[in-house]
Design a protein around this motif. Sequence first.
Motif, PDB file in Angstrom:
ATOM      1  N   VAL A 119      -5.707   4.947   2.988  1.00 12.91           N
ATOM      2  CA  VAL A 119      -5.718   5.037   1.525  1.00 12.91           C
ATOM      3  C   VAL A 119      -6.440   6.308   1.084  1.00 12.91           C
ATOM      4  CG1 VAL A 119      -6.843   4.033  -0.519  1.00 12.91           C
ATOM      5  CG2 VAL A 119      -5.464   2.580   1.000  1.00 12.91           C
ATOM      6  N   ASN A 120      -7.512   6.637   1.815  1.00 20.88           N
ATOM      7  CA  ASN A 120      -8.348   7.783   1.445  1.00 20.88           C
ATOM      8  C   ASN A 120      -7.839   9.088   2.067  1.00 20.88           C
ATOM      9  OD1 ASN A 120     -10.435   8.996   0.103  1.00 20.88           O
ATOM     10  ND2 ASN A 120     -12.041   8.339   1.520  1.00 20.88           N
ATOM     11  N   TYR A 179      -0.959  -3.694  -9.581  1.00 16.81           N
ATOM     12  CA  TYR A 179      -0.279  -3.960  -8.302  1.00 16.81           C
ATOM     13  C   TYR A 179       1.175  -4.392  -8.521  1.00 16.81           C
ATOM     14  CZ  TYR A 179      -4.957  -4.545  -6.053  1.00 16.81           C
ATOM     15  OH  TYR A 179      -6.228  -4.384  -5.574  1.00 16.81           O
ATOM     16  N   LEU A 190      -7.189  -4.443 -13.346  1.00 17.89           N
ATOM     17  CA  LEU A 190      -6.620  -3.718 -12.206  1.00 17.89           C
ATOM     18  C   LEU A 190      -5.482  -4.476 -11.543  1.00 17.89           C
ATOM     19  CD1 LEU A 190      -6.652  -1.489 -10.010  1.00 17.89           C
ATOM     20  CD2 LEU A 190      -8.408  -2.836  -8.833  1.00 17.89           C
ATOM     21  N   ASP A 218      -3.075   8.557  -7.754  1.00 16.74           N
ATOM     22  CA  ASP A 218      -2.806   7.788  -6.533  1.00 16.74           C
ATOM     23  C   ASP A 218      -3.294   6.359  -6.704  1.00 16.74           C
ATOM     24  OD1 ASP A 218      -2.441   6.676  -4.059  1.00 16.74           O
ATOM     25  OD2 ASP A 218      -3.508   8.237  -2.950  1.00 16.74           O
ATOM     26  N   LEU A 219      -2.370   5.495  -7.118  1.00 18.46           N
ATOM     27  CA  LEU A 219      -2.702   4.089  -7.361  1.00 18.46           C
ATOM     28  C   LEU A 219      -3.399   3.447  -6.171  1.00 18.46           C
ATOM     29  CD1 LEU A 219      -2.454   1.398  -8.929  1.00 18.46           C
ATOM     30  CD2 LEU A 219      -0.174   1.146  -7.914  1.00 18.46           C
ATOM     31  N   SER A 220      -2.996   3.811  -4.961  1.00 18.54           N
ATOM     32  CA  SER A 220      -3.518   3.082  -3.796  1.00 18.54           C
ATOM     33  C   SER A 220      -5.040   3.191  -3.715  1.00 18.54           C
ATOM     34  CB  SER A 220      -2.868   3.579  -2.498  1.00 18.54           C
ATOM     35  OG  SER A 220      -3.282   4.882  -2.166  1.00 18.54           O
ATOM     36  N   ARG A 221      -5.599   4.304  -4.186  1.00 21.57           N
ATOM     37  CA  ARG A 221      -7.057   4.457  -4.107  1.00 21.57           C
ATOM     38  C   ARG A 221      -7.778   3.451  -4.999  1.00 21.57           C
ATOM     39  NH1 ARG A 221      -7.281  10.512  -4.389  1.00 21.57           N
ATOM     40  NH2 ARG A 221      -6.318  11.206  -2.454  1.00 21.57           N
ATOM     41  N   PHE A 222      -7.090   2.991  -6.035  1.00 17.03           N
ATOM     42  CA  PHE A 222      -7.716   2.010  -6.926  1.00 17.03           C
ATOM     43  C   PHE A 222      -7.884   0.655  -6.248  1.00 17.03           C
ATOM     44  CE2 PHE A 222      -8.330   3.810 -11.175  1.00 17.03           C
ATOM     45  CZ  PHE A 222      -7.789   5.066 -10.971  1.00 17.03           C
ATOM     46  N   TYR A 223      -7.189   0.438  -5.149  1.00 19.70           N
ATOM     47  CA  TYR A 223      -7.345  -0.826  -4.424  1.00 19.70           C
ATOM     48  C   TYR A 223      -8.608  -0.833  -3.559  1.00 19.70           C
ATOM     49  CZ  TYR A 223      -2.228  -1.206  -5.298  1.00 19.70           C
ATOM     50  OH  TYR A 223      -0.978  -1.257  -5.843  1.00 19.70           O
ATOM     51  N   VAL A 266       2.851   3.960 -13.212  1.00 18.89           N
ATOM     52  CA  VAL A 266       2.726   2.503 -13.129  1.00 18.89           C
ATOM     53  C   VAL A 266       2.745   1.894 -14.531  1.00 18.89           C
ATOM     54  CG1 VAL A 266       1.252   0.611 -12.364  1.00 18.89           C
ATOM     55  CG2 VAL A 266       1.478   2.661 -10.950  1.00 18.89           C
ATOM     56  N   LEU A 274       0.840  -1.204   0.000  1.00 19.39           N
ATOM     57  CA  LEU A 274       0.000   0.000   0.000  1.00 19.39           C
ATOM     58  C   LEU A 274       0.873   1.251   0.000  1.00 19.39           C
ATOM     59  CD1 LEU A 274      -2.925  -0.960   2.432  1.00 19.39           C
ATOM     60  CD2 LEU A 274      -3.042  -0.632  -0.040  1.00 19.39           C
ATOM     61  N   SER A 314       2.283   2.128  -3.231  1.00 17.22           N
ATOM     62  CA  SER A 314       1.273   2.535  -4.210  1.00 17.22           C
ATOM     63  C   SER A 314       0.775   3.951  -3.954  1.00 17.22           C
ATOM     64  CB  SER A 314       0.068   1.588  -4.143  1.00 17.22           C
ATOM     65  OG  SER A 314       0.470   0.246  -4.299  1.00 17.22           O
ATOM     66  N   LYS A 315       0.925   4.396  -2.708  1.00 23.00           N
ATOM     67  CA  LYS A 315       0.370   5.695  -2.310  1.00 23.00           C
ATOM     68  C   LYS A 315       1.026   6.816  -3.101  1.00 23.00           C
ATOM     69  CE  LYS A 315      -2.479   7.940   0.022  1.00 23.00           C
ATOM     70  NZ  LYS A 315      -3.865   7.578  -0.287  1.00 23.00           N
ATOM     71  N   GLY A 316       0.223   7.592  -3.783  1.00 19.26           N
ATOM     72  CA  GLY A 316       0.742   8.758  -4.485  1.00 19.26           C
ATOM     73  C   GLY A 316       1.462   8.451  -5.786  1.00 19.26           C
ATOM     74  N   MET A 317       1.481   7.179  -6.195  1.00 21.90           N
ATOM     75  CA  MET A 317       2.067   6.851  -7.496  1.00 21.90           C
ATOM     76  C   MET A 317       0.964   6.992  -8.550  1.00 21.90           C
ATOM     77  SD  MET A 317       5.191   6.355  -6.721  1.00 21.90           S
ATOM     78  CE  MET A 317       6.060   5.520  -8.056  1.00 21.90           C
ATOM     79  N   THR A 318       1.280   7.652  -9.644  1.00 17.12           N
ATOM     80  CA  THR A 318       0.249   7.883 -10.650  1.00 17.12           C
ATOM     81  C   THR A 318       0.077   6.648 -11.534  1.00 17.12           C
ATOM     82  OG1 THR A 318       1.694   8.714 -12.393  1.00 17.12           O
ATOM     83  CG2 THR A 318       0.996  10.302 -10.716  1.00 17.12           C
ATOM     84  N   LEU A 319      -1.114   6.515 -12.104  1.00 19.91           N
ATOM     85  CA  LEU A 319      -1.334   5.412 -13.044  1.00 19.91           C
ATOM     86  C   LEU A 319      -0.343   5.497 -14.202  1.00 19.91           C
ATOM     87  CD1 LEU A 319      -5.229   5.171 -13.340  1.00 19.91           C
ATOM     88  CD2 LEU A 319      -3.698   4.034 -11.728  1.00 19.91           C
TER      89      LEU A 319
END
Lengths: 254, 254
Positions: free
Chosen positions: B103-104, A193, A189, B188-193, A171, A160, A163-168
């Motif tokens: 995450v949020n 990950y 999706l 923010d990739l983490s929100r997609f989880y 990725v 997690l 992943s936080k703050g990483m843009t699509l």
Amino acid sequence: MDLVDLDAMAESHPGLADLDDAALARLKLMVDGAQEVVGLDHLISVLAGGPSMAGDDVIRCYVGFEPSGTAHIGWKVLALRLRNLLDAQANVMVFLADWHAWVNDKFGGDMASIQTTARYMEDTFRALLGHPEEGEGPGQLRFLWASTVMSDGDYWARVLRCSKGMTLAQVRKTFSIMGRDEASSDNDLSRFYYPAMQAADIGHMHIDLAIGGMDQRKAHMYMRDVSQRWGWRKATCLHTPIISALTASGGRME
Amino acid sequence: MDLVDLDAMAESHPGLADLDDAALARLKLMVDGAQEVVGLDHLISVLAGGPSMAGDDVIRCYVGFEPSGTAHIGWKVLALRLRNLLDAQANVMVFLADWHAWVNDKFGGDMASIQTTARYMEDTFRALLGHPEEGEGPGQLRFLWASTVMSDGDYWARVLRCSKGMTLAQVRKTFSIMGRDEASSDNDLSRFYYPAMQAADIGHMHIDLAIGGMDQRKAHMYMRDVSQRWGWRKATCLHTPIISALTASGGRME
């Protein structure tokens, strides 16, 4: 192609001057002849007596494989590198990335087939490396499966964070590590990950030296990026040349 | 707004005819007056003697909250529903979604503040519900934290399954469950989880009845979609009306 040559790096890495001859010889054995080394300073600091990622003096190296396909020349290239690392008294881990292979739809997502192949790869690497001693110490070989690592909730807390703050967009740029292009995976999706899992693998397992073909470079740069954000120490990354499949025009072999 | 009225549902749910009076009374207490119930047949089957998601005869209900903000009237609305569920001899879980809140970006991602608030919410719900018996049995209240559930690797294997083959567009459509719009989170990739985590929560905890405000509807439909793909039984979902913040024009309260 210019390969890594430690003797030519004294100027860019002044820490090398502090290493004794034995440490220098170990480091040369580890990195010389690779296509690229990124963040060498971490390895230098451990060889100079600083703490490894795990807080001791063992240099932990790893290379990860999705269990898929049969043995090929690319494995042999990596095995030669791993043999050098064992000789340099590093601990060498072959990481069987079974869940990564599942995410990447290997064997149609059939985990039983993936894990059968993982067992086959363990035996193949034992043979390629000349049946070295196995264990967690210096100069020893170990195998670890992603499904073992991933049974630990702390691993996922790290995913997690990775992943936080990483843009699509960031990725997607890594998707060549799966042998896929940027546009390949907006319909799945789970593939998003993958780079965060790979970054978490390295941190969670206290890896000092992450090894891969040049095709894994983007995963390692992703790891370095998230480590920077969180203030984590960054593992050194070593990349070997990619040998294209003989039947294909470029690209990595599966 | 037409509210759920079990007496009007006999035609669409023929299984209701098989329930005895006591079971019917329990079911009415559970669902009547909600804004919407989806997949009622699962609850009917358990009340008719079929196995619960956990394989016994206890009906497990849950409502999840991101620990954030102070008590408000929306909690009271949900508490009235939970009180009915306890009276109907369901087990009621209040799920403190601390990692979801992280995450949020609640409390700026400060987990210590999130968890302090979670403890406050536990006490608030104990009071709102009149200090019911606590435990895992029928008619009892329990609290569970996401960070507890997520320490289990099996949970995350389920999250990966709840992500496999789901498109980014499908995921974005659920983002109102976080109080965010579809375009909010490509950075923010983490929100997609988040929706996959919420779907995994329900399955992993063997929930028979997932409860939420109408703002949680899309998470529950996502859960039903992935359950359909994997051939998992689908929990019944019950949605209560949203009470907009008095100071805002619509939208959910935090």
